[in-house]
Design an enzyme around this catalytic site. Structure first.
Site, PDB file in Angstrom:
ATOM      1  N   LYS A  11       0.837  -1.202   0.000  1.00 30.97           N
ATOM      2  CA  LYS A  11       0.000   0.000   0.000  1.00 30.97           C
ATOM      3  C   LYS A  11       0.877   1.260   0.000  1.00 30.97           C
ATOM      4  O   LYS A  11       2.085   1.186   0.235  1.00 30.97           O
ATOM      5  CB  LYS A  11      -0.935  -0.043   1.210  1.00 30.97           C
ATOM      6  CG  LYS A  11      -1.961  -1.190   1.146  1.00 30.97           C
ATOM      7  CD  LYS A  11      -2.884  -1.153   2.362  1.00 30.97           C
ATOM      8  CE  LYS A  11      -3.904  -2.278   2.301  1.00 30.97           C
ATOM      9  NZ  LYS A  11      -4.806  -2.261   3.486  1.00 30.97           N
ATOM     10  N   TYR A  51     -12.189  -1.789  -3.372  1.00 33.06           N
ATOM     11  CA  TYR A  51     -12.651  -1.994  -1.996  1.00 33.06           C
ATOM     12  C   TYR A  51     -14.174  -1.899  -1.876  1.00 33.06           C
ATOM     13  O   TYR A  51     -14.683  -1.633  -0.782  1.00 33.06           O
ATOM     14  CB  TYR A  51     -11.966  -0.994  -1.067  1.00 33.06           C
ATOM     15  CG  TYR A  51     -10.617  -1.480  -0.556  1.00 33.06           C
ATOM     16  CD1 TYR A  51     -10.497  -2.695   0.118  1.00 33.06           C
ATOM     17  CD2 TYR A  51      -9.468  -0.712  -0.714  1.00 33.06           C
ATOM     18  CE1 TYR A  51      -9.272  -3.140   0.602  1.00 33.06           C
ATOM     19  CE2 TYR A  51      -8.232  -1.146  -0.230  1.00 33.06           C
ATOM     20  CZ  TYR A  51      -8.150  -2.364   0.431  1.00 33.06           C
ATOM     21  OH  TYR A  51      -6.946  -2.805   0.920  1.00 33.06           O
ATOM     22  N   PHE A  59     -15.149   3.470   7.650  1.00 37.45           N
ATOM     23  CA  PHE A  59     -13.785   3.853   7.269  1.00 37.45           C
ATOM     24  C   PHE A  59     -13.578   3.905   5.759  1.00 37.45           C
ATOM     25  O   PHE A  59     -12.471   4.178   5.297  1.00 37.45           O
ATOM     26  CB  PHE A  59     -12.764   2.906   7.916  1.00 37.45           C
ATOM     27  CG  PHE A  59     -12.948   1.443   7.569  1.00 37.45           C
ATOM     28  CD1 PHE A  59     -12.478   0.921   6.358  1.00 37.45           C
ATOM     29  CD2 PHE A  59     -13.569   0.571   8.456  1.00 37.45           C
ATOM     30  CE1 PHE A  59     -12.627  -0.425   6.039  1.00 37.45           C
ATOM     31  CE2 PHE A  59     -13.731  -0.780   8.148  1.00 37.45           C
ATOM     32  CZ  PHE A  59     -13.257  -1.271   6.933  1.00 37.45           C
ATOM     33  N   THR A  93      -5.045  -7.527  10.589  1.00 38.82           N
ATOM     34  CA  THR A  93      -5.338  -6.220   9.993  1.00 38.82           C
ATOM     35  C   THR A  93      -4.798  -5.087  10.869  1.00 38.82           C
ATOM     36  O   THR A  93      -4.209  -4.120  10.364  1.00 38.82           O
ATOM     37  CB  THR A  93      -6.872  -6.065   9.836  1.00 38.82           C
ATOM     38  OG1 THR A  93      -7.375  -7.204   9.141  1.00 38.82           O
ATOM     39  CG2 THR A  93      -7.229  -4.795   9.092  1.00 38.82           C
ATOM     40  N   ARG A 104       2.861  -6.765   8.906  1.00 40.50           N
ATOM     41  CA  ARG A 104       2.153  -5.640   9.525  1.00 40.50           C
ATOM     42  C   ARG A 104       2.762  -5.272  10.874  1.00 40.50           C
ATOM     43  O   ARG A 104       2.821  -4.088  11.220  1.00 40.50           O
ATOM     44  CB  ARG A 104       0.663  -5.964   9.624  1.00 40.50           C
ATOM     45  CG  ARG A 104      -0.021  -5.776   8.251  1.00 40.50           C
ATOM     46  CD  ARG A 104      -1.367  -6.395   8.179  1.00 40.50           C
ATOM     47  NE  ARG A 104      -2.137  -5.917   7.022  1.00 40.50           N
ATOM     48  CZ  ARG A 104      -3.280  -6.474   6.626  1.00 40.50           C
ATOM     49  NH1 ARG A 104      -3.782  -7.507   7.276  1.00 40.50           N
ATOM     50  NH2 ARG A 104      -3.923  -5.986   5.583  1.00 40.50           N
ATOM     51  N   ASN A 114      -1.750  -0.051   6.944  1.00 37.91           N
ATOM     52  CA  ASN A 114      -1.203  -1.327   7.415  1.00 37.91           C
ATOM     53  C   ASN A 114      -0.345  -2.048   6.369  1.00 37.91           C
ATOM     54  O   ASN A 114      -0.245  -3.271   6.370  1.00 37.91           O
ATOM     55  CB  ASN A 114      -2.324  -2.217   7.961  1.00 37.91           C
ATOM     56  CG  ASN A 114      -3.388  -2.514   6.933  1.00 37.91           C
ATOM     57  OD1 ASN A 114      -3.274  -2.091   5.780  1.00 37.91           O
ATOM     58  ND2 ASN A 114      -4.405  -3.256   7.319  1.00 37.91           N
ATOM     59  N   HIS A 117      -1.968  -5.441   1.377  1.00 35.01           N
ATOM     60  CA  HIS A 117      -3.250  -6.106   1.145  1.00 35.01           C
ATOM     61  C   HIS A 117      -2.949  -7.511   0.649  1.00 35.01           C
ATOM     62  O   HIS A 117      -1.989  -7.712  -0.092  1.00 35.01           O
ATOM     63  CB  HIS A 117      -4.066  -5.366   0.065  1.00 35.01           C
ATOM     64  CG  HIS A 117      -5.221  -6.190  -0.447  1.00 35.01           C
ATOM     65  ND1 HIS A 117      -6.440  -6.225   0.190  1.00 35.01           N
ATOM     66  CD2 HIS A 117      -5.309  -7.061  -1.496  1.00 35.01           C
ATOM     67  CE1 HIS A 117      -7.235  -7.070  -0.457  1.00 35.01           C
ATOM     68  NE2 HIS A 117      -6.579  -7.593  -1.488  1.00 35.01           N
ATOM     69  N   GLU A 128      -9.572 -10.090  -7.908  1.00 40.05           N
ATOM     70  CA  GLU A 128      -8.620  -9.020  -7.592  1.00 40.05           C
ATOM     71  C   GLU A 128      -7.443  -9.009  -8.568  1.00 40.05           C
ATOM     72  O   GLU A 128      -6.972  -7.938  -8.959  1.00 40.05           O
ATOM     73  CB  GLU A 128      -8.134  -9.168  -6.148  1.00 40.05           C
ATOM     74  CG  GLU A 128      -9.224  -8.843  -5.134  1.00 40.05           C
ATOM     75  CD  GLU A 128      -8.774  -8.951  -3.695  1.00 40.05           C
ATOM     76  OE1 GLU A 128      -9.600  -8.692  -2.817  1.00 40.05           O
ATOM     77  OE2 GLU A 128      -7.593  -9.296  -3.440  1.00 40.05           O
TER      78      GLU A 128
HETATM   79  P1  IDP Z   1      -7.589  -7.077   5.539  1.00 42.00           P
HETATM   80  O1  IDP Z   1      -6.789  -6.075   4.721  1.00 42.00           O
HETATM   81  O2  IDP Z   1      -6.788  -7.635   6.678  1.00 42.00           O
HETATM   82  O3  IDP Z   1      -8.229  -8.153   4.686  1.00 42.00           O
HETATM   83  P2  IDP Z   1     -10.237  -5.849   5.743  1.00 42.00           P
HETATM   84  O4  IDP Z   1     -11.175  -6.048   6.908  1.00 42.00           O
HETATM   85  O5  IDP Z   1     -10.568  -6.510   4.451  1.00 42.00           O
HETATM   86  O6  IDP Z   1      -8.768  -6.243   6.248  1.00 42.00           O
HETATM   87  O7  IDP Z   1     -10.142  -4.262   5.514  1.00 42.00           O
HETATM   88  C1  IDP Z   1      -9.576  -3.733   4.353  1.00 42.00           C
HETATM   89  C2  IDP Z   1      -8.670  -2.583   4.740  1.00 42.00           C
HETATM   90  O8  IDP Z   1      -9.464  -1.518   5.291  1.00 42.00           O
HETATM   91  C3  IDP Z   1      -7.658  -2.886   5.840  1.00 42.00           C
HETATM   92  O9  IDP Z   1      -6.487  -3.541   5.362  1.00 42.00           O
HETATM   93  C4  IDP Z   1      -7.351  -1.512   6.383  1.00 42.00           C
HETATM   94  O10 IDP Z   1      -6.458  -0.769   5.512  1.00 42.00           O
HETATM   95  C5  IDP Z   1      -8.737  -0.863   6.324  1.00 42.00           C
HETATM   96  N1  IDP Z   1      -9.479  -1.034   7.586  1.00 42.00           N
HETATM   97  C6  IDP Z   1     -10.057  -2.174   8.057  1.00 42.00           C
HETATM   98  N2  IDP Z   1     -10.660  -1.972   9.243  1.00 42.00           N
HETATM   99  C7  IDP Z   1     -10.464  -0.654   9.521  1.00 42.00           C
HETATM  100  C8  IDP Z   1     -10.866   0.186  10.637  1.00 42.00           C
HETATM  101  O11 IDP Z   1     -11.519  -0.244  11.580  1.00 42.00           O
HETATM  102  N3  IDP Z   1     -10.465   1.496  10.576  1.00 42.00           N
HETATM  103  C9  IDP Z   1      -9.760   2.010   9.526  1.00 42.00           C
HETATM  104  N4  IDP Z   1      -9.363   1.251   8.473  1.00 42.00           N
HETATM  105  C10 IDP Z   1      -9.715  -0.056   8.478  1.00 42.00           C
HETATM  106 MG    MG Z   2      -9.741  -7.967   3.232  1.00 39.92          MG
END
Ligand code: IDP
Ligand code: MG
Length: 144
Positions: A11, A51, A59, A93, A104, A114, A117, A128
């Site tokens: 990212k 997304y 968010f 995450t 991470r 983070n 992806h 994807e």
């Molecule tokens: P993942 O990347 O571990 O699969 P997902 O739940 O699919 O996690 O969320 C996609 C992305 O959205 C995360 O990698 C992160 O950048 C962002 N994200 C997820 N949860 C939050 C949150 O609670 N606050 C802010 N950003 C979030």
């Molecule tokens: Mg995800």
């Protein structure tokens, strides 16, 4: 065990911090081979499409802003159980909850920024990958 392909993204925070090489080294040391890769600066439409599954989440707009804030390094990784293996190497995450040694834990600065992806299932990996790579770029054709 199945040989799979998965989509990985370093990212914008990971690219800006100069961590592309460090992150790819972790994949390569752990049996995930790069089959395609490129640096790409997403626009808002592309980030929203990518997304879309999160579009109702509080968010979402902030996530889209972040994903267009600079270039990403998108790649396709291949290996045994590549989807699960990549997610294990990435860690949780939220970096505060990620295991020691995960990408991470090492490189993320928060739950949003983070660093990486990774696709979460065979079907989502296919979709994807097709967001970013054509068959030609994946070398999926007869070369002889
Ligand atoms: P993942 O990347 O571990 O699969 P997902 O739940 O699919 O996690 O969320 C996609 C992305 O959205 C995360 O990698 C992160 O950048 C962002 N994200 C997820 N949860 C939050 C949150 O609670 N606050 C802010 N950003 C979030
Ligand atoms: Mg995800």
């Amino acid at each position: 065990m199945a040989i799979e392909r998965t989509l990985s993204i370093v990212k914008p925070d990971g690219v800006a911090a100069g961590n592309i090489g460090n992150i790819l080294a972790i994949f390569e040391k752990n049996g995930l081979k790069l089959v395609a890769g490129k640096l790409i600066w997403l626009n808002r439409q592309k980030a929203r499409e990518f997304y879309a599954v999160h579009k109702e989440r509080p968010f979402f707009n902030s996530l889209v802003d972040f994903m267009v804030s600079g270039p990403c390094f998108v790649s396709v990784l291949e290996g045994e159980n590549a989807i699960k293996k990549n997610r294990e190497l990435m860690g949780a995450t939220d970096p505060a909850k990620a295991d020691a040694g995960t990408i991470r834990k090492l490189y993320a600065t928060g739950i949003e920024k983070n660093a990486v992806h990774g696709s979460d299932a065979v079907e989502t990996a296919k979709v994807e990958i097709s967001h970013f790579f054509s068959g030609l770029e994946l070398n999926d054709y007869e070369r002889s």
